[in-house]
Write a protein that holds these residues in place. Structure first.
Motif, mmCIF file in Angstrom:
data_model
loop_
_atom_site.group_PDB
_atom_site.id
_atom_site.type_symbol
_atom_site.label_atom_id
_atom_site.label_comp_id
_atom_site.label_asym_id
_atom_site.label_seq_id
_atom_site.Cartn_x
_atom_site.Cartn_y
_atom_site.Cartn_z
ATOM 1 N N HIS A 82 -28.526 69.002 32.950
ATOM 2 C CA HIS A 82 -29.859 68.475 32.666
ATOM 3 C C HIS A 82 -30.433 69.276 31.493
ATOM 4 C CE1 HIS A 82 -29.089 67.680 37.001
ATOM 5 N NE2 HIS A 82 -29.580 66.498 36.693
ATOM 6 N N PRO A 83 -29.768 69.187 30.329
ATOM 7 C CA PRO A 83 -30.053 70.140 29.250
ATOM 8 C C PRO A 83 -31.495 70.120 28.755
ATOM 9 C CG PRO A 83 -28.064 68.867 28.795
ATOM 10 C CD PRO A 83 -28.709 68.240 29.971
ATOM 11 N N VAL A 84 -32.119 68.954 28.764
ATOM 12 C CA VAL A 84 -33.474 68.913 28.206
ATOM 13 C C VAL A 84 -34.456 69.660 29.117
ATOM 14 C CG1 VAL A 84 -35.402 67.327 27.748
ATOM 15 C CG2 VAL A 84 -33.160 66.939 26.695
ATOM 16 N N LEU A 85 -34.254 69.618 30.409
ATOM 17 C CA LEU A 85 -35.126 70.414 31.293
ATOM 18 C C LEU A 85 -34.890 71.902 31.050
ATOM 19 C CD1 LEU A 85 -35.177 68.618 34.749
ATOM 20 C CD2 LEU A 85 -36.829 68.529 32.889
ATOM 21 N N THR B 136 -34.960 54.286 27.311
ATOM 22 C CA THR B 136 -34.687 55.504 28.083
ATOM 23 C C THR B 136 -33.194 55.791 28.044
ATOM 24 O OG1 THR B 136 -36.429 54.724 29.554
ATOM 25 C CG2 THR B 136 -35.179 56.617 30.299
ATOM 26 N N CYS B 137 -32.845 57.056 27.974
ATOM 27 C CA CYS B 137 -31.427 57.467 27.937
ATOM 28 C C CYS B 137 -30.718 56.997 29.214
ATOM 29 C CB CYS B 137 -31.350 58.983 27.802
ATOM 30 S SG CYS B 137 -29.673 59.634 27.902
ATOM 31 N N PRO B 138 -29.465 56.520 29.091
ATOM 32 C CA PRO B 138 -28.769 55.997 30.276
ATOM 33 C C PRO B 138 -27.981 57.050 31.046
ATOM 34 C CG PRO B 138 -27.429 55.607 28.349
ATOM 35 C CD PRO B 138 -28.670 56.313 27.868
ATOM 36 N N TYR B 139 -28.107 58.304 30.717
ATOM 37 C CA TYR B 139 -27.256 59.298 31.373
ATOM 38 C C TYR B 139 -27.981 59.972 32.543
ATOM 39 C CZ TYR B 139 -24.199 58.608 27.300
ATOM 40 O OH TYR B 139 -23.388 58.073 26.331
ATOM 41 N N CYS B 140 -28.441 61.193 32.366
ATOM 42 C CA CYS B 140 -28.801 61.958 33.568
ATOM 43 C C CYS B 140 -30.208 61.659 34.086
ATOM 44 C CB CYS B 140 -28.619 63.454 33.317
ATOM 45 S SG CYS B 140 -29.994 64.227 32.464
ATOM 46 N N GLY B 141 -30.531 62.299 35.211
ATOM 47 C CA GLY B 141 -31.795 62.031 35.897
ATOM 48 C C GLY B 141 -33.015 62.624 35.237
ATOM 49 N N VAL B 142 -32.864 63.322 34.094
ATOM 50 C CA VAL B 142 -34.056 63.791 33.377
ATOM 51 C C VAL B 142 -34.841 62.574 32.887
ATOM 52 C CG1 VAL B 142 -34.931 65.154 31.443
ATOM 53 C CG2 VAL B 142 -32.912 65.933 32.682
ATOM 54 N N GLY B 143 -34.116 61.531 32.443
ATOM 55 C CA GLY B 143 -34.772 60.283 32.040
ATOM 56 C C GLY B 143 -35.502 60.391 30.719
ATOM 57 N N CYS B 144 -34.825 60.918 29.692
ATOM 58 C CA CYS B 144 -35.479 61.136 28.402
ATOM 59 C C CYS B 144 -35.810 59.815 27.705
ATOM 60 C CB CYS B 144 -34.558 61.945 27.486
ATOM 61 S SG CYS B 144 -34.288 63.613 28.081
ATOM 62 N N GLY B 145 -36.956 59.806 27.042
ATOM 63 C CA GLY B 145 -37.323 58.667 26.213
ATOM 64 C C GLY B 145 -36.555 58.708 24.904
ATOM 65 N N ARG C 119 -37.184 65.665 22.612
ATOM 66 C CA ARG C 119 -35.884 66.360 22.683
ATOM 67 C C ARG C 119 -34.801 65.397 23.181
ATOM 68 N NH1 ARG C 119 -39.555 69.879 25.098
ATOM 69 N NH2 ARG C 119 -39.626 71.971 24.213
ATOM 70 N N LEU C 120 -33.568 65.635 22.757
ATOM 71 C CA LEU C 120 -32.401 64.976 23.345
ATOM 72 C C LEU C 120 -31.301 66.020 23.451
ATOM 73 C CD1 LEU C 120 -32.117 61.579 21.413
ATOM 74 C CD2 LEU C 120 -32.979 61.918 23.732
ATOM 75 N N CYS C 121 -30.402 65.865 24.393
ATOM 76 C CA CYS C 121 -29.248 66.769 24.450
ATOM 77 C C CYS C 121 -28.112 66.165 23.621
ATOM 78 C CB CYS C 121 -28.825 66.998 25.894
ATOM 79 S SG CYS C 121 -27.997 65.589 26.628
ATOM 80 N N SER C 122 -26.959 66.825 23.630
ATOM 81 C CA SER C 122 -25.846 66.345 22.806
ATOM 82 C C SER C 122 -25.441 64.926 23.188
ATOM 83 C CB SER C 122 -24.649 67.294 22.931
ATOM 84 O OG SER C 122 -24.370 67.574 24.289
ATOM 85 N N LYS C 123 -25.457 64.607 24.472
ATOM 86 C CA LYS C 123 -25.051 63.252 24.898
ATOM 87 C C LYS C 123 -26.064 62.220 24.397
ATOM 88 C CE LYS C 123 -24.829 64.481 29.301
ATOM 89 N NZ LYS C 123 -24.793 65.936 29.344
ATOM 90 N N GLY C 124 -27.347 62.510 24.616
ATOM 91 C CA GLY C 124 -28.376 61.565 24.176
ATOM 92 C C GLY C 124 -28.359 61.390 22.672
ATOM 93 N N ALA C 125 -28.161 62.505 21.942
ATOM 94 C CA ALA C 125 -28.185 62.433 20.477
ATOM 95 C C ALA C 125 -27.020 61.617 19.932
ATOM 96 C CB ALA C 125 -28.151 63.852 19.906
HETATM 97 FE FE1 SF4 Z 1 -30.016 61.881 28.309
HETATM 98 FE FE2 SF4 Z 1 -29.560 64.452 27.827
HETATM 99 FE FE3 SF4 Z 1 -32.022 63.607 28.382
HETATM 100 FE FE4 SF4 Z 1 -30.173 63.692 30.289
HETATM 101 S S1 SF4 Z 1 -31.036 65.454 29.182
HETATM 102 S S2 SF4 Z 1 -31.594 61.999 29.907
HETATM 103 S S3 SF4 Z 1 -28.337 63.116 29.145
HETATM 104 S S4 SF4 Z 1 -30.814 63.070 26.572
#
Ligand code: SF4
Length: 903
Positions: free
Chosen positions: A175-178, A11-20, A45-51
């Motif tokens: 929360h870009p993915v939402l 799971t992504c360590p950044y925001c509260g969306v909690g992307c896989g 999906r991932l945002c720029s930070k997750g990617a």
């Molecule tokens: Fe990570 Fe971006 Fe998903 Fe937040 S929206 S959990 S920062 S990939």
């Protein structure tokens, strides 16, 4: 740890969306990161930070060995020193002289051990978390309304809604993915959900919204109180739901009527046009499927809990909760803010969504078999550090967070820690503002190295899994706390040898004497002679997972009681709130506004927040140029009229002063900023920008209910900062930057960049440059100096390859950095490139791409604007086809859309 070729689902360590996230280690040992298509939070999906996660895994800046007083020691010595320090404090001053300050970055298992050690080991509740700063007003609002800290809905509701109202939420950046899920739903559903953004600032999120209501800062409660009146007057209430499932409507109504009896009054309080308010109210009233998303703009306020309840009141009064496509929705900032709430990691919670009622204290103590237990709430974050400052707290253990940067009145926090007799810091990073102050440093594991679970904003528990070996002597936080606990004689409470064992106990406690989901509430399931309680948080279906099951655990939404061990997407659709009578409460919300008004000395309101490509204090996202180049320096966003009044102009430096402190920042004028308000991002700390810590200036006033600080409303003064000289340095290798009044370090593509400004005149720049960079007979210096004009341009080459360059001028008008940074990729500079270095401008055929807009493909602003103009690109899709920008993670698409009309 995974082997080459294996793929790990985490799971992504950044925001509260909690992307896989899927991570595969390639044959060279590099981590290839991709979105997990099977994870229900992001479906790939991932945002720029997750990617960019794969580029942030280096061991540079890591704390790898325990230290005492700056000297490396063994774990045994460090743990002994921590235990003895706490033992001494306990004996001499009692349990309330000890505190833990933890983090939404901790995994649930680490959090559980920290909470148990403080509350069931020491017998104090002085454990609080940085989640206090981001969502404790939502917790307070939920508990007042629902009797429990429950998020009623799920992410599908955002796709199924017909109207989404975003209050104080820059979802596109935070929360870009939402945000992308909502935009994708609109494409499928002929423009639904419609979007209304309620925010003083016109953020990127407004780009796709039908309506932006730029209300006065802090006037949200008036707007939602007015909505409640409108719903009543227009007969939009749900009498049946109110009758059966809600209490307190009339007192909330009376309070709302006193504050916001009609649209003209709301207009006067909010600064909005009456017609815009009427349209918003009409649309909210007519649309049954409405979701109101709220985030830090609501929570970070001295009356944040009232704002939350004003929103929830409207949903309760119309029965729009817990059904597909409707409900109030708090989106959390951090990856495990929710997990922290579940274990009881806030000072005013006990454990497993139980508080400090006598029967709950007795129940938790009995479950833990703890000889002592905390019997009253502890100190919340701001007051906890005030207690450190005034000497009531004499020993503190800080884990995975950087309060010297992130807490308001941050200079006072630094002073408090400087004078605290014992400061223990567990962190993965060696050199944060907070780690620097530690007497004892404990090296912690970070993302990819540690094992456990996190809970996202929709109550979904997901695994974080390891794919990297532990570096140096770093250990998981649960392990170091367990070892200290055993040394203190609490071994029986801490038998844990793995995260799985901790999780099992956590899950068992959640279901212990919890009758919420059993057929005969209040009686079944309790120990003999004991009364069961009725609690929302129950994951007892997971209490018997064996290690293999835990390892394979798939993302799952709580509640998960033993009786119903399947996902629960929504709660409260047919009532069943967690109050004594199972009814929700509408809360009377009065006219409270921000704690400090502007005045002649501090005439502007400072609002602080996040930016698209950075996370917290940048210890991870600051490591990759594709993220740092979007916004490389701390900046002040200010309306042009305010800029004029303050005597500042685009790109110059400014001081931001408040009653509490000051910082220096680069000016950006913007019509998107409301006159009277300014915005500064929260991310920079001393290692990268010693004068860029905005929280040094932020107001420490808190919400009296939630304890959350008012980070969105500090009266400030903005003044031009006019140093004697401005400059920047680009260096192939990182250097120890000079001690000058203004300095920001930025990782660029193949070099480090240092933005500099100084107050002392430099008499001879060539000498200054050599003192800073060193010198070597094999180096070639290209230099231009005009001492009378205060200009210097110097470059150092080794074998024809650029090694460093320094540009100095009396004003901030300096050469473009992007073009110069690009020269570091050139193997041997030709004569034209050498000439352009000395001239300080790109020669023919050399281009500056500008600051990065598309982080995935490194496409800069200048490249985009040129292409839009020359190729007549009129949609983000056309830009994507021409340049690829926006075609991967999509985080930059709102900015691409903004660039089109501008160009
Ligand atoms: Fe990570 Fe971006 Fe998903 Fe937040 S929206 S959990 S920062 S990939």
């Amino acid at each position: 740890m995974s082997n080459p070729g294996e793929t790990v689902h985490t799971t992504c360590p950044y925001c509260g969306v909690g992307c896989g996230v899927k991570v595969a280690i390639d044959a060279d040992g590099n981590a290839q990161v991709a979105g997990d298509k099977t994870h229900p939070a992001n479906y790939g999906r991932l945002c720029s930070k997750g990617a960019a996660l794969g580029e942030t895994l280096s061991l540079e800046d890591r704390l790898l060995y325990p230290e005492i007083a700056g000297q490396p020691v063994s774990w045994d010595e460090a743990l002994h020193a921590v235990a003895e320090g706490f033992r001494r404090t306990l004996m001499e001053h009692g349990p309330d002289a000890i505190a833990f300050y933890v983090s939404g970055q901790l995994l649930t298992e680490d959090y559980y051990v920290a909470n148990k050690l403080m509350k069931g080991g020491f017998g104090s509740a002085n454990i609080d978390t940085n989640s206090r700063l981001c969502m404790s007003s939502s917790v307070a609002g939920h508990k007042r309304a629902f009797g429990s800290d429950t998020v009623p809905g799920c992410y599908e509701d955002l796709e199924e809604a017909d109207l989404i109202v975003l209050v104080g939420s820059n979802l596109a950046w935070c929360h870009p993915v939402l945000y992308q899920r909502i935009l994708a739903a609109r494409e499928q559903r002929a423009g639904k959900p419609k979007l209304v953004v309620i925010d003083p600032r016109r953020t990127t999120t407004c780009d796709a919204a039908e309506t932006h209501l730029s209300l006065k800062p802090g006037s949200d409660t008036a707007l939602f109180n007015g909505l409640l009146i409108h719903l009543y007057q227009q007969d939009r209430l749900d009498p049946e739901f109110l009758e059966q499932h809600v209490a307190g409507f009339w007192s909330a109504y009376q309070a709302a009527k006193a504050v916001a009896p009609n649209v003209p009054t709301v207009a006067a309080r909010t600064g909005l046009l009456e017609s815009d308010i009427a349209e918003f109210y009409g649309s909210w009233g007519r649309t049954r499927k409405v979701v109101t998303i709220y985030s830090q703009g609501v929570n970070q306020s001295s009356h944040g809990s009232d704002k939350v309840n004003a929103i929830i009141n409207c949903h309760l009064a119309t029965g729009r909760i817990g059904q597909p496509g409707m409900g109030p929705f708090s989106i959390t900032g951090q990856p495990n803010a929710m997990g922290g709430r579940e274990v009881g990691g806030l000072a005013n919670q006990l454990a497993a969504h139980m508080d400090f009622a006598p029967d709950e204290i007795e129940r938790v103590q009995r479950f833990w078999q703890a000889p002592v237990i905390a019997r009253h709430p502890g100190l919340k974050a701001v007051e906890l550090f005030q207690a450190v400052a005034d000497g009531r707290i004499k020993a503190i253990w800080i884990m995975g967070t950087n309060p010297v940067v992130s807490l308001p009145d941050a200079d006072r926090v630094r002073e408090a820690l400087r004078h605290c007799p014992l400061v223990v810091v567990s962190d993965a990073i060696a050199n944060t503002d907070t780690v620097r102050l530690a007497h004892i440093k404990l090296p912690a594991l970070t993302w990819g190295e540690k094992e456990g679970t996190v809970t996202n904003s929709e109550r979904r528990i997901s695994r974080q899994r390891t794919f990297l070996p532990p570096p140096g002597a770093a250990k998981p936080d649960w392990w170091s706390m367990t070892q200290v606990a055993r040394r203190l004689g609490f071994g029986a409470l801490f038998p844990f040898e793995s995260p799985a064992a901790i999780f099992r106990e956590h899950a068992a406690l959640s279901g212990f004497e919890n009758a919420a989901y059993r057929p005969h509430p209040l009686h079944e399931g309790a120990a003999e002679g004991k009364k069961a309680s009725c609690r929302d948080f129950d994951i007892s279906a997971l209490a018997d997972l064996n290690d293999a099951d835990y390892d394979a655990l798939q993302p799952v939404q709580w509640p998960l009681p033993q009786s119903t061990p399947t996902d629960t997407a929504r709660l409260f659709g047919v009532g069943g709130f967690f109050t004594a009578d199972r009814k929700a409460r509408c809360i009377a919300v009065g006219p409270r506004g921000p704690a400090h008004a502007v005045n002649e000395h501090f005439p502007l309101i400072l609002n602080s927040g996040r930016i698209r490509d950075q996370w917290h204090t940048m210890t991870r996202t600051g490591k990759t140029a594709r993220l740092t180049n979007h916004i490389p320096e701390p900046y002040l966003e200010i309306h042009p009229l305010d800029a004029l009044a303050c005597g500042v102009t685009e790109n110059m430096l400014a001081r931001v002063h408040s009653r509490w402190g000051e910082m220096i920042v680069r000016v950006r004028t913007s019509l998107e900023q409301q006159p009277g308000s300014v915005f500064v991002p929260m991310h920079w700390g001393s290692p990268l920008a010693p004068r860029g810590r905005i929280n040094a200036a932020v107001n420490p006033v808190v919400d009296s209910v939630s304890g959350q600080p008012e980070s969105k409303h500090t009266p400030v003064r903005v003044q031009a900062y006019r140093p004697s000289w401005h400059g920047f340095l680009l260096c192939r290798e990182a250097i120890e930057p000079p001690e000058v009044e203004y300095r920001v370090s930025v990782r660029d593509r193949e070099c480090w960049r240092y933005e500099l400004a100084g107050e002392s005149m430099v008499s001879h720049w060539p000498i200054w440059a050599r003192d800073l960079l060193g010198d070597d007979p094999s180096w070639e210096w290209l230099e231009f100096a005009d001492a009378s004009a205060g200009r210097y341009r110097g470059a150092v080459l080794l074998d024809g390859r650029l090694r460093a360059c320094l540009f100095v001028a009396p004003s901030h008008e300096l050469p473009l950095r992007g073009w110069l940074a690009g020269l570091f990729a050139v193997q041997e500079l030709d004569s034209a490139e050498r000439a352009s270095l000395l001239a300080g401008r790109p020669g023919q055929g050399q281009r500056d791409g500008g600051r990065i807009v598309c982080a995935c493909f490194g496409i800069g602003l200048n490249t985009l604007t040129t292409a839009i103009r020359e190729q007549r690109l009129t949609t983000p899709q056309a830009i994507g086809a021409a340049l690829k920008a926006g075609t991967n993670c999509g985080s930059c698409v709102p900015e691409l859309r903004q660039l089109i009309p501008q160009n």
